[in-house]
Design a protein around this motif. Structure first.
Motif, mmCIF file in Angstrom:
data_model
loop_
_atom_site.group_PDB
_atom_site.id
_atom_site.type_symbol
_atom_site.label_atom_id
_atom_site.label_comp_id
_atom_site.label_asym_id
_atom_site.label_seq_id
_atom_site.Cartn_x
_atom_site.Cartn_y
_atom_site.Cartn_z
ATOM 1 N N LEU A 167 0.720 -1.157 -0.079
ATOM 2 C CA LEU A 167 -0.142 0.081 -0.026
ATOM 3 C C LEU A 167 0.817 1.350 -0.021
ATOM 4 O O LEU A 167 0.593 2.282 -0.884
ATOM 5 C CB LEU A 167 -0.848 0.045 1.248
ATOM 6 N N LEU A 184 2.321 1.780 -3.399
ATOM 7 C CA LEU A 184 1.287 2.236 -4.514
ATOM 8 C C LEU A 184 1.011 3.775 -4.063
ATOM 9 O O LEU A 184 0.899 4.779 -5.041
ATOM 10 C CB LEU A 184 -0.156 1.756 -4.116
ATOM 11 N N ARG A 222 -7.852 0.787 2.768
ATOM 12 C CA ARG A 222 -7.725 -0.447 2.681
ATOM 13 C C ARG A 222 -9.110 -1.083 1.932
ATOM 14 O O ARG A 222 -9.208 -1.737 0.917
ATOM 15 C CB ARG A 222 -7.706 -1.540 3.761
ATOM 16 N N ILE A 247 -9.063 0.530 -1.834
ATOM 17 C CA ILE A 247 -8.182 0.009 -2.595
ATOM 18 C C ILE A 247 -8.785 -1.482 -2.876
ATOM 19 O O ILE A 247 -8.853 -1.993 -3.882
ATOM 20 C CB ILE A 247 -6.958 -0.412 -1.947
ATOM 21 N N VAL A 261 -2.133 -5.550 -5.030
ATOM 22 C CA VAL A 261 -1.794 -4.115 -4.848
ATOM 23 C C VAL A 261 -0.874 -3.837 -5.827
ATOM 24 O O VAL A 261 -0.759 -2.711 -6.370
ATOM 25 C CB VAL A 261 -1.883 -3.647 -3.423
ATOM 26 N N ARG A 279 -0.495 -1.085 -8.644
ATOM 27 C CA ARG A 279 0.238 0.001 -8.833
ATOM 28 C C ARG A 279 1.175 0.027 -10.205
ATOM 29 O O ARG A 279 1.201 1.189 -10.758
ATOM 30 C CB ARG A 279 1.631 -0.114 -7.741
ATOM 31 N N LEU A 324 -8.871 4.590 -10.678
ATOM 32 C CA LEU A 324 -8.483 4.722 -9.046
ATOM 33 C C LEU A 324 -8.948 5.818 -8.072
ATOM 34 O O LEU A 324 -9.280 5.689 -7.261
ATOM 35 C CB LEU A 324 -6.964 4.266 -8.960
ATOM 36 N N LEU A 364 -10.230 6.360 -4.367
ATOM 37 C CA LEU A 364 -9.673 7.062 -3.462
ATOM 38 C C LEU A 364 -10.437 8.204 -2.779
ATOM 39 O O LEU A 364 -9.948 8.697 -1.752
ATOM 40 C CB LEU A 364 -8.088 7.421 -3.826
#
Length: 271
Positions: free
Chosen positions: A9, A12, A33, A36, A48, A52, A65, A69
């Motif tokens: 994480l 990323l 979390r 994601i 993950v 990335r 993404l 987020l």
């Protein structure tokens, strides 16, 4: 007991920051979390690390993404008592100013900014008010600027408007067209939508009121303090700050800069 950061994480978020200059590294890890995890399913990435690599290789993948987020949940007159308190407790102060500037930080798709514009219109203040509404999500800002929402949401919005002390009918402020509600041009003309990040940017104007609701809950403590510092720097002396129902300044490094004016609705006044 604290848990060690998740290296995948962390990698990323570092990649997102260095490639696209969006900083999510100070967001609360538990919330990240969950988001994601949803993004992995949507983008069909097994891990993950795979996500990335895709984000670095495909700007379109990053745009997808970004939807996960950023939190884009909003309603007109969400938490009606907040708007009633603004109308009854804060507007009398604001009437004393010849012109007003308001900042809605983390405006998502614009509903809060339009809610404030409606309150100010009904209180005779809109013509002398400029509302800055900011977010980090480009698609949300475009939707907010358009001011077009699903008509089926407006039965709920109208109920919240009445609870918030609305003086007439919410239908006075929009036009129904097929399945959409188009908000009035006079509301749009009072609002300037633009990009701003509480994680990386600084204060950009001195305003009489900042409304930053349900944003800080997604930040960890250091980023909360940074963001509140930006908000503090934006509020003029004797100006006002409104937070979300689950947010507080009580444990902030900047708490001493404010007085709790309406504690039950998280409205503060700058000392």
């Amino acid at each position: 007991m604290t848990t060690s950061p998740d290296p995948e994480l962390t990698a990323l978020l570092d990649a997102v920051y260095h490639r696209y200059h969006y900083d999510f590294r100070g967001y609360a890890e538990a919330s990240l979390r969950r988001r994601i995890g949803a993004a992995l399913t949507h983008l069909r990435c097994p891990t993950v690390n795979d996500l990335r690599e895709r984000v670095l290789a495909e700007p379109r993948g990053f745009s997808e993404l970004l939807r996960f987020l950023t939190v884009q949940v909003s309603d007109l007159f969400r938490d009606p008592s907040y708007y009633r308190s603004l109308r009854e407790r804060i507007v009398p102060y604001l009437r004393t100013y010849p012109s007003l500037k308001v900042w809605v930080a983390g405006c998502a798709t614009g509903e809060e900014a339009y809610s404030l514009a409606i309150v100010f219109a009904e209180e005779g203040l809109l013509d002398r008010t400029l509302i800055y509404a900011t977010d980090i999500h480009p698609e949300s800002l475009r939707a907010a600027e358009a001011g077009v929402y699903d008509l089926e949401r407006f039965a709920r919005f109208s109920d919240s408007y009445r609870q918030a002390g609305g003086r007439g009918s919410l239908s006075d402020f929009y036009t129904a067209q097929y399945a959409s509600a188009i908000l009035d041009r006079r509301l749009k003309q009072a609002i300037l939508f633009s990009d701003h990040s509480l994680a990386t940017d600084v204060a950009f104007a001195e305003v009489e009121l900042v409304s930053c609701r349900n944003v800080l809950i997604y930040f960890d403590r250091p980023l909360q303090d940074r963001a509140i510092g930006v908000l503090r720097d934006s509020v003029r002396r004797k100006g006002f700050l409104g937070l979300g129902a689950k947010e507080t300044l009580r444990f902030s490094a900047h708490a001493e800069a404010f007085t709790e004016l309406v504690p039950e609705d998280r409205i503060y006044q700058r000392r």
